[in-house]
Design a protein around this motif. Structure first.
Motif, mmCIF file in Angstrom:
data_model
loop_
_atom_site.group_PDB
_atom_site.id
_atom_site.type_symbol
_atom_site.label_atom_id
_atom_site.label_comp_id
_atom_site.label_asym_id
_atom_site.label_seq_id
_atom_site.Cartn_x
_atom_site.Cartn_y
_atom_site.Cartn_z
ATOM 1 N N ASN A 7 0.769 -1.198 0.125
ATOM 2 C CA ASN A 7 -0.042 -0.069 -0.007
ATOM 3 C C ASN A 7 0.893 1.380 0.155
ATOM 4 O OD1 ASN A 7 -2.619 1.009 -0.226
ATOM 5 N ND2 ASN A 7 -2.440 1.609 2.009
ATOM 6 N N PRO A 9 2.763 4.639 -1.613
ATOM 7 C CA PRO A 9 2.445 5.614 -2.498
ATOM 8 C C PRO A 9 3.026 5.458 -3.671
ATOM 9 C CG PRO A 9 3.226 6.543 -0.515
ATOM 10 C CD PRO A 9 3.019 5.134 -0.068
ATOM 11 N N ASP A 66 1.292 5.992 8.559
ATOM 12 C CA ASP A 66 1.130 6.779 7.257
ATOM 13 C C ASP A 66 2.508 7.155 6.792
ATOM 14 O OD1 ASP A 66 -1.034 8.885 5.902
ATOM 15 O OD2 ASP A 66 1.041 10.046 6.351
ATOM 16 N N ARG A 70 -0.631 7.399 2.893
ATOM 17 C CA ARG A 70 -1.133 6.207 2.811
ATOM 18 C C ARG A 70 -0.781 5.103 3.971
ATOM 19 N NH1 ARG A 70 -1.386 3.938 -3.427
ATOM 20 N NH2 ARG A 70 -3.139 2.592 -2.315
#
Length: 101
Positions: A7, A9, A66, A70
């Motif tokens: 996941n 970026p 984060d 994301r």
């Protein structure tokens, strides 16, 4: 230990990932996965750390955090298997009957 990072970026670089994980210890290798035709990131990669306790600390410290907007997934990478990927369909079948003269 090989660590899966998902996941991510699409703008993330090897250097970004190395810097993030190096806070937990020595990073041996970073491998971001990209599409072989377009060269664009697929949003996941692998980080290899030589020390297992440092790798465990990185997994615990980074999973769900984060990164550039994301929440990343970080866990121990599972070994690649040679098992077939399933799917597909069995053999063909004959065409319709009908009379042949």
């Amino acid at each position: 230990m090989n660590i899966y990072v998902g996941n991510l970026p699409f703008s993330i670089t090897d250097a970004d990932l190395r810097e993030t994980f190096s806070r937990f210890g020595e990073v041996s290798q970073v491998n971001l996965i990209s599409d072989k035709f377009t060269g664009e990131s697929k949003g996941f990669g692998f980080v290899e750390m030589a020390n297992n306790s440092q790798a465990d600390a990185a997994i615990k410290g980074l999973n769900g955090t984060d990164m550039k907007g994301r929440n990343i997934t970080v866990n121990q990478a599972k070994p690649k298997t040679d098992a077939p990927r399933g799917g597909g369909f069995g053999g063909g079948g004959g065409g319709g009957g009908g009379r042949r003269y």
